[in-house]
Design a protein around this motif. Structure first.
Motif, PDB file in Angstrom:
ATOM      1  N   MET A 175       0.660  -0.957  -0.093  1.00  0.00           N
ATOM      2  CA  MET A 175       0.026  -0.214   0.038  1.00  0.00           C
ATOM      3  C   MET A 175       0.902   1.293   0.020  1.00  0.00           C
ATOM      4  O   MET A 175       2.147   1.152   0.516  1.00  0.00           O
ATOM      5  N   SER A 176       0.232   2.430  -0.525  1.00  0.00           N
ATOM      6  CA  SER A 176       1.248   3.461  -0.875  1.00  0.00           C
ATOM      7  C   SER A 176       1.417   4.140   0.737  1.00  0.00           C
ATOM      8  O   SER A 176       0.586   4.078   1.565  1.00  0.00           O
ATOM      9  N   ALA A 177       2.594   5.036   0.839  1.00  0.00           N
ATOM     10  CA  ALA A 177       2.804   5.812   2.116  1.00  0.00           C
ATOM     11  C   ALA A 177       1.800   6.440   2.234  1.00  0.00           C
ATOM     12  O   ALA A 177       1.311   6.908   3.490  1.00  0.00           O
ATOM     13  N   LYS A 178       1.013   7.208   1.225  1.00  0.00           N
ATOM     14  CA  LYS A 178      -0.100   8.024   1.600  1.00  0.00           C
ATOM     15  C   LYS A 178      -1.377   7.726   1.933  1.00  0.00           C
ATOM     16  O   LYS A 178      -1.751   8.151   2.752  1.00  0.00           O
ATOM     17  N   ALA A 179      -1.726   6.623   1.555  1.00  0.00           N
ATOM     18  CA  ALA A 179      -2.851   5.842   2.155  1.00  0.00           C
ATOM     19  C   ALA A 179      -2.494   5.466   3.748  1.00  0.00           C
ATOM     20  O   ALA A 179      -3.432   5.498   4.418  1.00  0.00           O
ATOM     21  N   ALA A 214     -11.464 -10.781  16.861  1.00  0.00           N
ATOM     22  CA  ALA A 214     -10.510 -10.838  15.420  1.00  0.00           C
ATOM     23  C   ALA A 214      -9.296  -9.964  15.470  1.00  0.00           C
ATOM     24  O   ALA A 214      -8.495 -10.202  14.391  1.00  0.00           O
ATOM     25  N   LEU A 215      -8.915  -9.116  16.500  1.00  0.00           N
ATOM     26  CA  LEU A 215      -8.056  -8.502  16.380  1.00  0.00           C
ATOM     27  C   LEU A 215      -6.606  -9.306  16.211  1.00  0.00           C
ATOM     28  O   LEU A 215      -5.911  -8.511  15.567  1.00  0.00           O
ATOM     29  N   ILE A 216      -6.228 -10.024  17.106  1.00  0.00           N
ATOM     30  CA  ILE A 216      -4.921 -10.649  16.754  1.00  0.00           C
ATOM     31  C   ILE A 216      -4.706 -11.446  15.485  1.00  0.00           C
ATOM     32  O   ILE A 216      -3.777 -11.105  14.918  1.00  0.00           O
ATOM     33  N   PRO A 217      -5.646 -12.026  15.186  1.00  0.00           N
ATOM     34  CA  PRO A 217      -5.411 -12.657  13.783  1.00  0.00           C
ATOM     35  C   PRO A 217      -5.306 -11.347  12.695  1.00  0.00           C
ATOM     36  O   PRO A 217      -4.491 -11.489  11.911  1.00  0.00           O
ATOM     37  N   ALA A 218      -6.368 -10.375  12.850  1.00  0.00           N
ATOM     38  CA  ALA A 218      -6.035  -9.110  12.005  1.00  0.00           C
ATOM     39  C   ALA A 218      -4.829  -8.657  12.052  1.00  0.00           C
ATOM     40  O   ALA A 218      -4.529  -8.105  11.146  1.00  0.00           O
ATOM     41  N   MET A 219      -4.386  -8.539  13.106  1.00  0.00           N
ATOM     42  CA  MET A 219      -2.996  -7.702  13.405  1.00  0.00           C
ATOM     43  C   MET A 219      -1.809  -8.404  12.577  1.00  0.00           C
ATOM     44  O   MET A 219      -0.823  -7.800  12.259  1.00  0.00           O
ATOM     45  N   HIS A 220      -1.930  -9.998  12.532  1.00  0.00           N
ATOM     46  CA  HIS A 220      -0.935 -10.177  11.702  1.00  0.00           C
ATOM     47  C   HIS A 220      -0.880  -9.695  10.174  1.00  0.00           C
ATOM     48  O   HIS A 220       0.269  -9.529   9.519  1.00  0.00           O
ATOM     49  N   LEU A 221      -1.866  -9.654   9.777  1.00  0.00           N
ATOM     50  CA  LEU A 221      -2.226  -9.261   8.092  1.00  0.00           C
ATOM     51  C   LEU A 221      -1.806  -7.619   8.268  1.00  0.00           C
ATOM     52  O   LEU A 221      -1.170  -7.263   7.233  1.00  0.00           O
ATOM     53  N   ILE A 222      -2.264  -6.998   9.087  1.00  0.00           N
ATOM     54  CA  ILE A 222      -2.073  -5.702   9.093  1.00  0.00           C
ATOM     55  C   ILE A 222      -0.470  -5.235   9.370  1.00  0.00           C
ATOM     56  O   ILE A 222       0.170  -4.440   8.451  1.00  0.00           O
ATOM     57  N   GLN A 223       0.326  -5.988  10.230  1.00  0.00           N
ATOM     58  CA  GLN A 223       1.454  -5.938  10.334  1.00  0.00           C
ATOM     59  C   GLN A 223       2.278  -6.169   8.957  1.00  0.00           C
ATOM     60  O   GLN A 223       3.311  -5.506   8.483  1.00  0.00           O
ATOM     61  N   LYS A 224       1.766  -7.205   8.409  1.00  0.00           N
ATOM     62  CA  LYS A 224       2.452  -7.542   7.072  1.00  0.00           C
ATOM     63  C   LYS A 224       2.013  -6.571   5.965  1.00  0.00           C
ATOM     64  O   LYS A 224       3.097  -5.937   5.163  1.00  0.00           O
ATOM     65  N   GLU A 225       0.964  -5.648   5.847  1.00  0.00           N
ATOM     66  CA  GLU A 225       0.889  -4.634   5.167  1.00  0.00           C
ATOM     67  C   GLU A 225       1.369  -3.483   5.314  1.00  0.00           C
ATOM     68  O   GLU A 225       1.962  -2.564   4.464  1.00  0.00           O
ATOM     69  N   ARG A 226       1.717  -3.344   6.803  1.00  0.00           N
ATOM     70  CA  ARG A 226       2.519  -1.948   7.083  1.00  0.00           C
ATOM     71  C   ARG A 226       4.018  -2.378   7.551  1.00  0.00           C
ATOM     72  O   ARG A 226       4.595  -1.938   8.452  1.00  0.00           O
ATOM     73  N   GLU A 227       4.713  -2.785   6.541  1.00  0.00           N
ATOM     74  CA  GLU A 227       6.308  -3.087   6.599  1.00  0.00           C
ATOM     75  C   GLU A 227       6.649  -3.877   7.965  1.00  0.00           C
ATOM     76  O   GLU A 227       7.829  -3.434   8.166  1.00  0.00           O
ATOM     77  N   GLY A 228       5.848  -4.607   8.249  1.00  0.00           N
ATOM     78  CA  GLY A 228       6.422  -5.653   9.462  1.00  0.00           C
ATOM     79  C   GLY A 228       6.300  -5.011  10.590  1.00  0.00           C
ATOM     80  O   GLY A 228       6.868  -5.709  11.649  1.00  0.00           O
ATOM     81  N   TRP A 229       5.903  -3.811  11.011  1.00  0.00           N
ATOM     82  CA  TRP A 229       5.795  -3.510  12.597  1.00  0.00           C
ATOM     83  C   TRP A 229       4.537  -2.204  12.699  1.00  0.00           C
ATOM     84  O   TRP A 229       4.036  -2.008  11.872  1.00  0.00           O
ATOM     85  N   PHE A 230       4.429  -2.229  13.970  1.00  0.00           N
ATOM     86  CA  PHE A 230       3.214  -1.165  14.208  1.00  0.00           C
ATOM     87  C   PHE A 230       3.907   0.076  14.886  1.00  0.00           C
ATOM     88  O   PHE A 230       4.346   0.265  15.965  1.00  0.00           O
ATOM     89  N   SER A 231       3.992   1.087  13.814  1.00  0.00           N
ATOM     90  CA  SER A 231       4.119   2.298  14.185  1.00  0.00           C
ATOM     91  C   SER A 231       2.823   3.019  15.005  1.00  0.00           C
ATOM     92  O   SER A 231       1.920   2.534  14.935  1.00  0.00           O
ATOM     93  N   ARG A 232       3.206   3.958  15.617  1.00  0.00           N
ATOM     94  CA  ARG A 232       2.043   4.901  16.427  1.00  0.00           C
ATOM     95  C   ARG A 232       0.883   4.953  15.469  1.00  0.00           C
ATOM     96  O   ARG A 232      -0.319   4.876  15.776  1.00  0.00           O
ATOM     97  N   GLU A 233       1.020   5.355  14.089  1.00  0.00           N
ATOM     98  CA  GLU A 233       0.314   5.617  13.299  1.00  0.00           C
ATOM     99  C   GLU A 233      -0.784   4.152  12.964  1.00  0.00           C
ATOM    100  O   GLU A 233      -1.967   4.103  13.063  1.00  0.00           O
ATOM    101  N   THR A 234       0.080   3.042  12.701  1.00  0.00           N
ATOM    102  CA  THR A 234      -0.840   1.678  12.594  1.00  0.00           C
ATOM    103  C   THR A 234      -1.458   1.280  13.662  1.00  0.00           C
ATOM    104  O   THR A 234      -2.542   0.588  13.292  1.00  0.00           O
ATOM    105  N   ILE A 235      -1.108   1.529  14.934  1.00  0.00           N
ATOM    106  CA  ILE A 235      -1.849   1.406  16.026  1.00  0.00           C
ATOM    107  C   ILE A 235      -2.985   2.061  16.161  1.00  0.00           C
ATOM    108  O   ILE A 235      -4.057   1.565  16.326  1.00  0.00           O
ATOM    109  N   ARG A 236      -3.003   3.441  15.885  1.00  0.00           N
ATOM    110  CA  ARG A 236      -4.181   4.079  15.960  1.00  0.00           C
ATOM    111  C   ARG A 236      -5.093   3.824  14.989  1.00  0.00           C
ATOM    112  O   ARG A 236      -6.442   3.388  15.200  1.00  0.00           O
TER     113      ARG A 236
END
Ligand code: FMN
Ligand code: SF4
Ligand code: FES
Lengths: 164, 423
Positions: free
Chosen positions: A1-5, A32-54
């Motif tokens: 996904m793009s940095a802008k999105a 569904a939070l923990i299963p979803a967080m695996h997918l989110i982490q993958k889409e967001r370059e492998g880690w949880f930034s403040r933004e991704t957490i929000r």
């Protein structure tokens, strides 16, 4: 996904749809939070930034602190940037008995990386993990989702040397 | 001579066993068909009671009895299958999930039918992507064939089975932590009572069983409780998967009837003795959380009750062997590092105690342990025993105290002579 999105706090359409689908499996969507967080982490370059957490918290209607707490609790979620690959070498008893500590030294020396650190070129982050459930074929490591058993230094080099 | 009795692993060598077609060709889903069409839910439970099946997750609780704790209520009921498999040395549930996943799905459906549940969650540790993938494929195939979902096999029974992935936390294998984690939280264990069978997921009755336990249910319904009870020995009926790891010639996951051989026969005859040919120094008979056995303690029959008489436990079926090249200081520290890393931190004796034990054992390993440290190790571990929410604290206390007791001379020899304070 793009940095802008990502900045706008949106996950990709596909990811959104997958998470919505995951949520239907439980009477409360928070499950569904923990299963979803695996997918989110993958889409967001492998880690949880403040933004991704929000963004995650918003999607699940939970507090940022809750998501932050989950990231901190589970070893597979990362609170800091990681390399393009994550290498997890088991350190627990069966692997230790079969020489895992020497393999750790080998990786540290040859790739100039400390446990918890990332190689200078960003190829991989190196983690020591507790028992990975392959004790009868120890020592073992996971590279992303692929497993490698009965490791030797040359086997490790064949795998890590091929990472890009 | 010991030989395997393969029931759960009967078809494990056939890569096609993962597919619905082959599973059915080999008799799969006959048990489900029989149960749904010919048995009442209570009769399924009766059959499991008759089989003598005890839980394979570590505690050995009678399976059918646990199901009977589910109260009659209008609330939804759930089955949560424990596939967190994180006890060091244990890698058996993975064999079931990756090599023959449909037997687990069939067992899940049978269990749900017996307890009146319409949803089963299989909580798989996040570090098992292969197991997760194999289960998801199998569930999808079963759903497409009308075996999972609504009107199962043309009956009125409906049941969903979902895979739920964890994310790397040993404590989530503890049953109440599994529930809090599944609900989307940090995996904190809860105080009991209420027991999960009464108040579990979302406050509703929830049965929690290990993967292997549920796989056994399939075979029990297919071939009868009496048949299962005739395998193994009293108190340890059926077959069990054992994971032998560490310094043996032939490590592996094997399926045996309990009570037909001693631990020594298993290690020396079946597994070919130690890798190096050196003498065995110690054996953890049931995962790293159980007391160690010395070489002279290996002549016990290998079943739940006989091993319990040695003061140790069959635990999760993980046998870890080390030869006399291993320093007990290294082994003890490795085990302490594991449990202190995995403590969830809710209870002070566990959080502080496990860290303290780890630090002192590190001192011993570095040659700086003192008499005072030795005394503190005993008092800290004594204070952790029985004072916490869950059994993780004991999972550190039991092996650690067994090392201190059984290899006292080695600790004493590594001790610094002058008295010194700790921490
Ligand atoms: C710290 C701790 C970790 C545990 N880890 C597991 C595990 O990984 N898998 C498992 O099946 N049971 C585990 N258990 C046991 C479960 O709490 C529970 O007894 C078991 O899943 C019940 O299933 P069973 O009756 O079929 O054995 C653990 C217990 C404790 C105290
Ligand atoms: S005993 Fe340890 S792991 Fe269990 S709840 Fe208490 S702090 Fe957490
Ligand atoms: S001890 Fe390394 S995989 Fe289990």
């Amino acid at each position: 996904m793009s940095a802008k999105a990502a900045r706008e706090g949106k996950f990709s359409k596909e990811l959104h749809a997958t998470i919505e689908d995951l949520m239907t499996r439980y009477p409360q969507k928070k499950a569904a939070l923990i299963p979803a967080m695996h997918l989110i982490q993958k889409e967001r370059e492998g880690w949880f930034s403040r933004e991704t957490i929000r963004d995650t918290a918003e999607l699940f209607a939970v507090s940022d602190a809750h998501v932050q707490g989950v990231v901190g609790f589970y070893d597979m979620f990362h609170a800091d940037p990681v390399g393009r690959h994550v290498v997890r070498l088991c350190k627990t008893l069966s692997c230790m008995l079969r020489g895992a500590d020497a393999l750790k030294d080998h990786i540290c020396e040859k790739y100039d990386v400390e446990p918890g650190g990332t190689t200078d070129d960003g190829t991989f982050t190196f983690k020591r993990f507790e028992c990975l459930g392959h004790c009868t074929t120890a020592p073992m490591m996971l590279v992303d989702e692929e497993k490698y058993e009965e490791l030797t230094p040359s086997k490790i080099d064949a795998v890590l040397g091929g990472l890009s | 001579m010991i030989s395997e009795t393969r029931i759960m692993l009967e078809f494990a060598d056939d890569p096609a066993q993962k597919t619905l077609e082959t599973y059915r060709k080999n008799g799969g889903y006959q048990a489900l068909e029989k149960a749904l069409k010919e048995m009442k839910p209570g009769e399924v439970t009766e059959e499991v009671l008759k089989s003598g099946l005890r839980g394979r997750g570590g505690a050995g609780f009678p399976c059918g009895r646990k199901w009977q704790f589910v109260p009659k209520t209008d609330k939804p009921k759930y089955l949560a299958i424990n596939a967190d498999e994180s006890e060091p040395g244990t890698c058996k549930d993975r064999q079931i999930m990756e090599l023959d996943p449909h037997q687990l799905i069939e067992g899940a459906l049978l269990t749900c039918y017996a307890i009146g549940a319409e949803t089963a969650y299989i909580y798989v540790r996040g570090e098992y992507p292969h197991s997760i993938g194999a289960l998801e494929n199998a569930i999808e195939e079963a759903r497409a064939a009308g075996i999972v979902g609504k009107k199962i096999l043309g009956t009125k029974f409906r049941c969903d089975v979902w895979v739920h992935s964890g994310a790397g936390a040993y404590i989530c294998g503890e049953e109440t932590a599994l529930l809090t984690s599944l609900e989307g939280n940090r995996g904190y264990p809860r105080l009991r009572p209420p027991f999960p069978a009464v108040e579990g997921l979302w406050g509703c009755p929830t049965v929690i069983n290990n993967v292997e336990t549920i796989a056994c249910v399939t075979h029990i319904i297919k071939r009868g409780g009496d048949w299962f009870a005739g395998l193994g020995c009293e108190g340890s009926t059926g077959t069990r998967l054992f994971c032998v790891s560490g310094h043996v010639q032939k490590p592996g996951v094997y399926e045996f009837e309990c009570g037909k051989f001693t631990l020594r026969e298993l290690l020396e005859d079946f597994c070919g003795g130690t890798l190096s040919g050196r003498p065995i120094k110690g054996v953890m008979p049931g995962g790293s959380s159980m007391p160690v056995l010395l070489p002279e303690e290996l002549d016990c029959q290998f079943d739940i009750d006989s091993v319990a008489k040695t003061g140790s436990s069959l635990g999760s079926g993980a046998i870890m062997v080390f030869d006399d090249s291993v320093s007990i200081l290294d082994a003890a520290l490795n085990v302490a590092e594991f449990y202190s890393h995995e403590s969830c931190g809710q209870c002070t004796p566990c959080r502080e105690g496990s860290d303290w034990v780890r630090k002192i054992l590190k001192k011993f390993k570095d040659g700086n342990g003192t008499q005072r440290d030795w005394d503190v190790l005993w008092s800290v571990t004594d204070n952790m025993d029985g004072t916490t929410i869950c059994a993780l604290a004991e999972a550190l206390v039991w092996p650690t105290q067994s090392y201190l007791k059984k290899y006292e001379a080695e600790f004493k020899a590594a001790m610094k002579s002058e008295a010194g304070a700790t921490a």
